[in-house]
Motif scaffolding. Structure first.
Motif, PDB file in Angstrom:
ATOM      1  N   ASN A   1      51.905  70.394  45.217  1.00 54.67           N
ATOM      2  CA  ASN A   1      50.950  70.434  44.112  1.00 54.67           C
ATOM      3  C   ASN A   1      49.603  70.967  44.607  1.00 54.67           C
ATOM      4  N   TYR A   2      48.661  71.048  43.678  1.00 53.88           N
ATOM      5  CA  TYR A   2      47.352  71.619  43.993  1.00 53.88           C
ATOM      6  C   TYR A   2      46.603  70.761  45.026  1.00 53.88           C
ATOM      7  N   GLU A   3      46.686  69.439  44.877  1.00 57.98           N
ATOM      8  CA  GLU A   3      45.978  68.554  45.801  1.00 57.98           C
ATOM      9  C   GLU A   3      46.457  68.759  47.238  1.00 57.98           C
ATOM     10  N   ASN A   4      47.761  68.899  47.414  1.00 58.74           N
ATOM     11  CA  ASN A   4      48.285  69.113  48.764  1.00 58.74           C
ATOM     12  C   ASN A   4      47.911  70.486  49.313  1.00 58.74           C
ATOM     13  N   LEU A   5      47.782  71.474  48.423  1.00 58.76           N
ATOM     14  CA  LEU A   5      47.291  72.786  48.856  1.00 58.76           C
ATOM     15  C   LEU A   5      45.885  72.653  49.427  1.00 58.76           C
ATOM     16  N   ILE A   6      45.019  71.930  48.720  1.00 57.46           N
ATOM     17  CA  ILE A   6      43.640  71.751  49.165  1.00 57.46           C
ATOM     18  C   ILE A   6      43.597  70.981  50.479  1.00 57.46           C
ATOM     19  N   GLN A   7      44.471  69.987  50.617  1.00 55.97           N
ATOM     20  CA  GLN A   7      44.498  69.163  51.822  1.00 55.97           C
ATOM     21  C   GLN A   7      45.304  69.792  52.960  1.00 55.97           C
ATOM     22  N   ARG A   8      45.866  71.006  52.706  1.00 50.26           N
ATOM     23  CA  ARG A   8      46.630  71.735  53.715  1.00 50.26           C
ATOM     24  C   ARG A   8      47.846  70.928  54.182  1.00 50.26           C
ATOM     25  N   SER A   9      48.467  70.227  53.235  1.00 46.61           N
ATOM     26  CA  SER A   9      49.625  69.395  53.550  1.00 46.61           C
ATOM     27  C   SER A   9      50.879  70.030  52.955  1.00 46.61           C
ATOM     28  N   ALA A  10      51.506  70.939  53.701  1.00 46.60           N
ATOM     29  CA  ALA A  10      52.692  71.655  53.224  1.00 46.60           C
ATOM     30  C   ALA A  10      53.940  70.798  53.372  1.00 46.60           C
ATOM     31  N   PHE A  11      54.848  70.902  52.393  1.00 47.48           N
ATOM     32  CA  PHE A  11      56.101  70.171  52.514  1.00 47.48           C
ATOM     33  C   PHE A  11      57.198  71.040  53.140  1.00 47.48           C
ATOM     34  N   LYS A  12      56.936  72.360  53.232  1.00 50.33           N
ATOM     35  CA  LYS A  12      57.922  73.234  53.838  1.00 50.33           C
ATOM     36  C   LYS A  12      57.252  74.489  54.379  1.00 50.33           C
ATOM     37  N   GLN A  13      57.751  74.959  55.517  1.00 45.14           N
ATOM     38  CA  GLN A  13      57.264  76.201  56.119  1.00 45.14           C
ATOM     39  C   GLN A  13      58.454  77.103  56.419  1.00 45.14           C
ATOM     40  N   HIS A  14      58.326  78.371  56.017  1.00 42.90           N
ATOM     41  CA  HIS A  14      59.372  79.353  56.293  1.00 42.90           C
ATOM     42  C   HIS A  14      58.862  80.332  57.347  1.00 42.90           C
ATOM     43  N   ASP A  15      59.440  80.291  58.531  1.00 44.88           N
ATOM     44  CA  ASP A  15      59.135  81.268  59.572  1.00 44.88           C
ATOM     45  C   ASP A  15      60.190  82.369  59.501  1.00 44.88           C
ATOM     46  N   ILE A  16      59.764  83.561  59.133  1.00 42.72           N
ATOM     47  CA  ILE A  16      60.688  84.665  58.915  1.00 42.72           C
ATOM     48  C   ILE A  16      61.134  85.245  60.251  1.00 42.72           C
ATOM     49  N   PRO A  17      62.428  85.352  60.480  1.00 43.22           N
ATOM     50  CA  PRO A  17      62.924  85.920  61.752  1.00 43.22           C
ATOM     51  C   PRO A  17      62.591  87.399  61.873  1.00 43.22           C
ATOM     52  N   GLY A  18      62.659  87.900  63.113  1.00 41.94           N
ATOM     53  CA  GLY A  18      62.234  89.263  63.412  1.00 41.94           C
ATOM     54  C   GLY A  18      62.788  90.348  62.518  1.00 41.94           C
ATOM     55  N   GLY A  19      64.079  90.340  62.254  1.00 47.45           N
ATOM     56  CA  GLY A  19      64.674  91.411  61.462  1.00 47.45           C
ATOM     57  C   GLY A  19      64.288  91.399  59.996  1.00 47.45           C
ATOM     58  N   TRP A  20      63.701  90.298  59.529  1.00 46.68           N
ATOM     59  CA  TRP A  20      63.345  90.196  58.108  1.00 46.68           C
ATOM     60  C   TRP A  20      61.840  90.142  57.870  1.00 46.68           C
ATOM     61  N   ARG A  21      61.054  90.335  58.902  1.00 40.91           N
ATOM     62  CA  ARG A  21      59.600  90.291  58.722  1.00 40.91           C
ATOM     63  C   ARG A  21      59.116  91.480  57.897  1.00 40.91           C
ATOM     64  N   GLY A  22      58.102  91.190  57.067  1.00 38.87           N
ATOM     65  CA  GLY A  22      57.657  92.210  56.118  1.00 38.87           C
ATOM     66  C   GLY A  22      56.316  92.823  56.448  1.00 38.87           C
ATOM     67  N   THR A  23      55.905  93.762  55.599  1.00 42.79           N
ATOM     68  CA  THR A  23      54.606  94.413  55.698  1.00 42.79           C
ATOM     69  C   THR A  23      53.969  94.406  54.312  1.00 42.79           C
ATOM     70  N   GLY A  24      52.676  94.704  54.286  1.00 45.85           N
ATOM     71  CA  GLY A  24      51.984  94.642  53.000  1.00 45.85           C
ATOM     72  C   GLY A  24      51.823  93.201  52.559  1.00 45.85           C
ATOM     73  N   ASN A  25      51.051  92.980  51.525  1.00 46.17           N
ATOM     74  CA  ASN A  25      50.781  91.607  51.096  1.00 46.17           C
ATOM     75  C   ASN A  25      50.969  91.379  49.608  1.00 46.17           C
ATOM     76  N   ASN A  26      51.594  92.330  48.911  1.00 48.41           N
ATOM     77  CA  ASN A  26      51.772  92.157  47.471  1.00 48.41           C
ATOM     78  C   ASN A  26      53.097  91.475  47.160  1.00 48.41           C
ATOM     79  N   TYR A  27      53.284  90.307  47.790  1.00 45.17           N
ATOM     80  CA  TYR A  27      54.500  89.535  47.518  1.00 45.17           C
ATOM     81  C   TYR A  27      54.244  88.552  46.379  1.00 45.17           C
ATOM     82  N   ILE A  28      55.328  87.959  45.887  1.00 41.73           N
ATOM     83  CA  ILE A  28      55.224  87.050  44.751  1.00 41.73           C
ATOM     84  C   ILE A  28      56.360  86.041  44.828  1.00 41.73           C
ATOM     85  N   VAL A  29      56.136  84.855  44.268  1.00 40.48           N
ATOM     86  CA  VAL A  29      57.179  83.835  44.160  1.00 40.48           C
ATOM     87  C   VAL A  29      57.610  83.773  42.696  1.00 40.48           C
ATOM     88  N   HIS A  30      58.907  83.984  42.489  1.00 36.50           N
ATOM     89  CA  HIS A  30      59.450  84.030  41.126  1.00 36.50           C
ATOM     90  C   HIS A  30      60.852  83.430  41.149  1.00 36.50           C
TER      91      HIS A  30
END
Length: 457
Positions: free
Chosen positions: A257-286
């Motif tokens: 939620n928003y409160e956890n975003l402000i408090q920097r308290s993530a419930f999950k982190q995705h570290d993308i492996p080498g072969g799938w790492r991206g470029t650019g920053n115009n990504y979106i969650v849908h």
């Protein structure tokens, strides 16, 4: 002779009086008669009989007493200083009570003076914070301006006397009425989520600067943040964030939620492996899936946030030569609105002009395309809202402009001039979210958002 000696003992030195007999025996005693006929005794004692150990003990006791006296004197000095402080506070308290008893007006004057003191303390605090962070952020300039304005208001209000109280009441009533009207107007322009019964964007609100990114690092100038534009059940309040020191994509953080975003308290982190790492920053969650760009092969890629499954699709016509003006590698720009999921790019065939494509979410393919007359490299960024693509560009350091719109239903192009404020000059991510009708911008390391107002005439 012995009797005379014993009689004279009490009159001798006290040190001799309590000397043991054996000490006396080790010495020598002589007696004689003086001219007046009185008996005089002479006692000679050896040096070893002097009580040196007792004298040394007395000297140590004396030093301890002197030290204790010094300690007590220091305490007295400390108590005297504290007493002066308490007396001063008591004088101030007495003065305040006297002013309060004299008249309410006097108390009001004191209240204004306290306000001024608090404002000065706040200004010092802001200055210290600015120095400690070594920052020249506009946020601090804004705080300084607010402090100065509040100080002026306090000074102006203090000049009012009783004769002006009625005028103040009248003005206050007018202000209250305006606030009520403003509330009604706010209710009128309340977001109508999911409804596209309008003629397009009318205006953009002032920027809402949330805070610096979760890494607390202003060097992470590239990235994005926002909400899922098509959330699955149970994740309606979820936020995402990812930022980097270059236009790349290698990890994401999810917040419940928003409160956890402000408090920097993530419930999950995705570290993308080498072969799938991206470029650019115009990504979106849908739809609980992150869509972003990779360069090997150059294609659009998605990551399911639940299953952690990756997939990609190549768009044969898309080119890597045409990016937005604010940063490199912004070749594939993903967007979402009330009508679905989109990807924005340019091709060699279109000669750098934007091609707008609708993504089929099930097949992860392109279901339709539109060619526009807008050059991609002239735009700062783009977003979709109700099937209309909007392009932005810089007016100056503090101002951005929506200058172009393309309607996919009518294929109509339109030139606009809708200005809105930027927190800082350049930004790397701008997306509209249909779930709350807000724009989410990642502006030079900061989370920024805007409310969008549509023309419903």
């Amino acid at each position: 002779m012995v009797q005379i000696l014993l009689l004279l003992l009490p009159a001798l030195s006290p040190a001799l009086a309590w000397m043991p007999v054996e000490d006396w025996e080790s010495g020598s005693v002589t007696a004689s008669m003086d001219e007046s006929g009185q008996c005089v005794c002479h006692v000679y004692l050896p040096d070893t009989t002097f009580p040196a150990d007792r004298v040394e003990h007395m000297q140590q006791v004396s030093k301890d007493l002197i030290l204790e006296v010094e300690i007590q004197m220091n305490k007295m000095v400390s108590y005297e200083a504290k007493l002066d402080v308490y007396l001063e506070e008591l004088k101030k308290l007495t003065f305040r009570v006297a002013m309060l008893e004299s008249s309410p007006d006097s108390y009001i004057k004191l209240d204004f003076e306290l306000l001024r003191i608090e404002l000065r303390e706040f200004e010092v605090l802001v200055s210290q914070l600015k120095d400690s962070l070594n920052s020249s952020s506009p946020m601090f300039d804004s705080l300084y301006t607010e402090i100065r304005n509040m100080t002026l208001i306090v000074n102006q209000l203090e000049t009012y006397d009783k004769s002006n109280l009625e005028v103040i009441r009248i003005e206050f009533a007018k202000l209250q009425k305006k606030l009520e009207e403003c509330q009604k107007e706010q209710e009128f322009i309340k977001p109508d989520i999911g409804n596209c019964n309008h003629t397009g964007i009318m205006s953009i609100s002032k920027p809402i600067v949330v805070q610096l990114n979760a890494h607390l690092n202003a060097g992470f100038q590239y990235g994005g943040w926002g909400k899922d534009s098509k959330p699955v059940r149970g994740y309606e309040s979820m936020y995402f964030y990812g930022a980097y020191s270059s236009p790349s994509v290698h990890n994401f953080y999810l917040y419940s939620n928003y409160e956890n975003l402000i408090q920097r308290s993530a419930f999950k982190q995705h570290d993308i492996p080498g072969g799938w790492r991206g470029t650019g920053n115009n990504y979106i969650v849908h739809g609980n899936t992150i869509y972003y760009q990779i360069n090997t092969p150059f294609s659009m890629t998605k990551l399911n946030l639940t299953s952690s499954k990756y997939d990609y699709r190549v768009i044969p016509a898309a080119s890597q030569k045409f990016s937005y003006s604010y940063s490199d590698n912004q070749n594939l720009d993903f967007a979402a609105d009330e009508t679905g999921l989109w990807v924005i790019y340019a091709s060699e065939e279109s000669k750098g002009k934007i091609v707008l494509a609708k993504i089929d979410e099930k097949s992860f393919g392109i279901e339709d395309e539109w060619n526009t007359g807008a050059y991609k490299q002239l735009a700062g960024n783009a977003f979709m809202a109700c099937g209309v693509m909007y392009l932005t560009r810089s007016v100056d350091v503090n101002t951005e402009e929506i200058y172009y719109a393309f309607n996919t239903k009518t294929r109509e192009e339109k030139h606009l001039s809708i200005h809105f404020q930027k927190f800082q000059d350049k930004y790397s991510n701008l997306d509209y979210n249909p779930t709350d009708q807000k724009l989410y911008m990642y502006n030079n390391g900061y989370y920024v958002s805007y409310n969008v107002r549509f023309n419903k005439e």
